[in-house]
Scaffold this motif. Structure first.
Motif, PDB file in Angstrom:
ATOM      1  N   GLU A  48       8.657  -2.753   8.278  1.00 54.15           N
ATOM      2  CA  GLU A  48       7.584  -1.817   8.608  1.00 54.15           C
ATOM      3  C   GLU A  48       8.047  -0.373   8.476  1.00 54.15           C
ATOM      4  O   GLU A  48       7.285   0.507   8.041  1.00 54.15           O
ATOM      5  N   GLU A  49       9.316  -0.094   8.827  1.00 54.56           N
ATOM      6  CA  GLU A  49       9.851   1.266   8.721  1.00 54.56           C
ATOM      7  C   GLU A  49       9.952   1.713   7.270  1.00 54.56           C
ATOM      8  O   GLU A  49       9.670   2.882   6.953  1.00 54.56           O
ATOM      9  N   VAL A  50      10.348   0.813   6.378  1.00 56.56           N
ATOM     10  CA  VAL A  50      10.407   1.158   4.953  1.00 56.56           C
ATOM     11  C   VAL A  50       9.010   1.519   4.437  1.00 56.56           C
ATOM     12  O   VAL A  50       8.835   2.476   3.673  1.00 56.56           O
ATOM     13  N   GLY A  51       7.998   0.764   4.866  1.00 57.68           N
ATOM     14  CA  GLY A  51       6.638   1.096   4.470  1.00 57.68           C
ATOM     15  C   GLY A  51       6.199   2.457   4.963  1.00 57.68           C
ATOM     16  O   GLY A  51       5.515   3.201   4.251  1.00 57.68           O
ATOM     17  N   ALA A  66       0.823  -1.208   0.000  1.00 58.55           N
ATOM     18  CA  ALA A  66       0.000   0.000   0.000  1.00 58.55           C
ATOM     19  C   ALA A  66       0.861   1.263   0.000  1.00 58.55           C
ATOM     20  O   ALA A  66       0.550   2.242  -0.682  1.00 58.55           O
ATOM     21  N   SER A  67       1.962   1.240   0.745  1.00 58.89           N
ATOM     22  CA  SER A  67       2.861   2.396   0.756  1.00 58.89           C
ATOM     23  C   SER A  67       3.527   2.587  -0.600  1.00 58.89           C
ATOM     24  O   SER A  67       3.681   3.716  -1.078  1.00 58.89           O
ATOM     25  N   TYR A  68       3.932   1.488  -1.232  1.00 57.44           N
ATOM     26  CA  TYR A  68       4.583   1.613  -2.536  1.00 57.44           C
ATOM     27  C   TYR A  68       3.607   2.107  -3.598  1.00 57.44           C
ATOM     28  O   TYR A  68       4.010   2.832  -4.514  1.00 57.44           O
ATOM     29  N   SER A  69       2.336   1.748  -3.495  1.00 61.11           N
ATOM     30  CA  SER A  69       1.363   2.271  -4.449  1.00 61.11           C
ATOM     31  C   SER A  69       1.219   3.786  -4.306  1.00 61.11           C
ATOM     32  O   SER A  69       1.050   4.496  -5.305  1.00 61.11           O
ATOM     33  N   ARG A  70       1.323   4.299  -3.086  1.00 57.02           N
ATOM     34  CA  ARG A  70       1.310   5.750  -2.886  1.00 57.02           C
ATOM     35  C   ARG A  70       2.569   6.382  -3.475  1.00 57.02           C
ATOM     36  O   ARG A  70       2.512   7.459  -4.073  1.00 57.02           O
ATOM     37  N   PHE A  71       3.712   5.722  -3.297  1.00 55.77           N
ATOM     38  CA  PHE A  71       4.942   6.230  -3.898  1.00 55.77           C
ATOM     39  C   PHE A  71       4.822   6.272  -5.423  1.00 55.77           C
ATOM     40  O   PHE A  71       5.237   7.235  -6.072  1.00 55.77           O
ATOM     41  N   GLU A  72       4.253   5.228  -5.996  1.00 54.40           N
ATOM     42  CA  GLU A  72       4.074   5.174  -7.443  1.00 54.40           C
ATOM     43  C   GLU A  72       3.109   6.259  -7.921  1.00 54.40           C
ATOM     44  O   GLU A  72       3.330   6.894  -8.962  1.00 54.40           O
ATOM     45  N   GLU A  73       2.069   6.506  -7.148  1.00 58.09           N
ATOM     46  CA  GLU A  73       1.110   7.547  -7.521  1.00 58.09           C
ATOM     47  C   GLU A  73       1.744   8.937  -7.457  1.00 58.09           C
ATOM     48  O   GLU A  73       1.506   9.771  -8.330  1.00 58.09           O
ATOM     49  N   GLY A  74       2.564   9.178  -6.438  1.00 55.62           N
ATOM     50  CA  GLY A  74       3.261  10.452  -6.358  1.00 55.62           C
ATOM     51  C   GLY A  74       4.250  10.647  -7.491  1.00 55.62           C
ATOM     52  O   GLY A  74       4.386  11.743  -8.047  1.00 55.62           O
ATOM     53  N   LYS A  75       4.945   9.570  -7.858  1.00 57.56           N
ATOM     54  CA  LYS A  75       5.883   9.655  -8.978  1.00 57.56           C
ATOM     55  C   LYS A  75       5.155   9.940 -10.286  1.00 57.56           C
ATOM     56  O   LYS A  75       5.604  10.774 -11.090  1.00 57.56           O
ATOM     57  N   LYS A  76       4.027   9.289 -10.523  1.00 59.23           N
ATOM     58  CA  LYS A  76       3.255   9.540 -11.734  1.00 59.23           C
ATOM     59  C   LYS A  76       2.703  10.967 -11.756  1.00 59.23           C
ATOM     60  O   LYS A  76       2.645  11.602 -12.820  1.00 59.23           O
TER      61      LYS A  76
END
Length: 428
Positions: free
Chosen positions: A362-365, A184-194
């Protein structure tokens, strides 16, 4: 009715209050609680300041709060240090990768390099407080069980042990929870990058449309001002969504002093710059079709603002984050008890490794849940500025070159051997 105090002067006598060796705080408490009647004037005697000052707290009672505060400050020093490291890592400027960076990133020696740089990793350093706590709990449990086993404690003290079956059943649940949290965190990162990819692409395209559409010499100064506003928009958006940015310093070389003052006085700086662009377009000598086309390009800027503000203002549901944290804490608090029968004192390194690995995931997320500090936004803004400035420099050179080709159209063949006109290309 009780008798009034016959000699109230004895109460307020400095010598009697200060020299009495039998005075205790309970005596003062009795004075305040006793239902004394004062003389007929109904006014109580004024308290003697010297008497009140003589009730000094004991040395033992004053030292315990200081000791508690010192202990609390020592316990909070490690988390505060870890938070400062995390904050410095968040403010660190990222850079875009080039070919040399990718070669180093995919090098076969990357594992050794990453292991040797562990002590400088902010992810690992930010985990020092929880790892220390859970490792200390493992040491306490192991010491207690060892003391009970060696009969150093009374026999009614039990050994802390439990079956590992509950952990075997809940381990897949914890693994799935961590995986879904990180995904879920990576999907937010991907959305911010896009979102920023669209902002950069929209900025470059809008600048190109302005350069191609504005042709009147009377609009040259206004055209230059619009391009400056276009270059300033990504910078304003970057400062709007990242903490600790200095927008005045970042925009001082892009905007004029008066324009910068208006932007800084605005509550929403990116939308203020969009308003500058929109009103400047209305002043250009353009037909309605070109003007509407340029106005429609501004929707990319508004969409970028909306996506970025949503990512900043709306985190992953807090219940999900809290559930993951509580699950990890409960897991590692009870892990030494579960592993005691199989590992004994090895529960200490086992707890350390488990806490370091699982809390690291968990910290990376948590870190990539806020995507913008992880992106090279400063480099992207500089890249946009350099691209637009290069197009502005090459505009006149390209126009001169095209005019030269246009004037040489009367020649039958061009220097490269191809026919110069469409009619010459027809067969026969």
């Amino acid at each position: 009715m009780t008798n009034p105090i016959k000699n109230p002067a004895k109460l307020s006598s400095p010598s009697s209050s200060c020299s009495s060796s039998h005075f205790t705080p309970k005596t003062l408490f009795k004075f305040h609680q006793s239902p004394l009647q004062f003389p007929s004037n109904n006014k109580p005697p004024k308290p003697n300041p010297k008497f009140i000052c003589s009730t000094k707290p004991s040395t033992n009672s004053s030292s315990s709060p200081n000791q508690n505060s010192n202990l609390l400050s020592i316990l909070l020093a490690v988390p505060e240090w870890a938070d400062r490291i995390n904050e410095r890592g968040t403010k660190k400027k990222r850079s875009l990768y080039n070919h040399e960076d990718w070669v180093l990133h995919t090098s076969s020696t990357r594992h050794v390099r990453h292991f040797l740089s562990s002590l400088s990793s902010r992810v690992i350093l930010s985990l020092v407080p929880p790892v220390i706590v859970f490792t200390s709990v493992a040491v306490v449990v192991a010491s207690y069980n060892s003391a009970v086993t060696m009969h150093w404690l009374p026999e009614f003290f039990p050994i802390l042990r439990a079956s590992s079956l509950p952990y075997q059943l809940t381990a897949p649940a914890l693994a799935l929870l961590l995986v879904f949290r990180t995904e879920a965190s990576y999907s937010r990162f991907e959305e911010g990058k896009k979102a920023w990819t669209n902002v950069i692409a929209g900025t470059n395209d809008f600048a190109r449309q302005v350069i191609a559409s504005v042709e009147s010499p009377n609009d040259s100064l206004l055209k230059k001002a619009i391009l400056q506003y276009v270059m300033a928009f990504p910078v304003a958006l970057k400062c709007h969504i990242t903490y600790g940015s200095d927008i005045a310093q970042d925009l001082q070389n892009l905007l004029e002093v008066d324009d910068l003052a208006v932007v800084l006085s605005s509550r929403h700086r990116p939308r203020c710059i969009i308003e500058f662009i929109s009103q400047s377009l209305q002043l250009l000598d353009l037909d309605a079709a070109k003007l509407n086309m340029l106005e429609s390009k501004l929707c990319f800027f508004h969409e970028g603002i909306g996506v970025c503000e949503d990512l900043i203002g709306i985190p992953i549901p807090l219940s999900y984050t809290r559930l993951t944290s509580r699950f990890l804490v409960l897991w590692h608090f009870t892990l030494p008890i579960i592993l005691w029968d199989d590992c004994h004192w090895i529960v200490v390194p086992a707890t350390f490794i488990s806490a370091a690995s699982l809390f690291c995931i968990e910290e990376v997320g948590v870190l990539i849940e806020e995507p913008f500090p992880m992106l090279a936004l400063d480099e992207l803004c500089h890249k946009v500025q350099s691209n637009i400035k290069e197009v502005m420099r090459n505009e006149k050179l390209i126009q001169a070159r095209l005019n030269t080709k246009r004037k040489s159209h009367h020649k039958k063949h061009s220097p490269n051997g191809w026919p110069a006109s469409f009619e010459d290309r027809r067969p026969g």
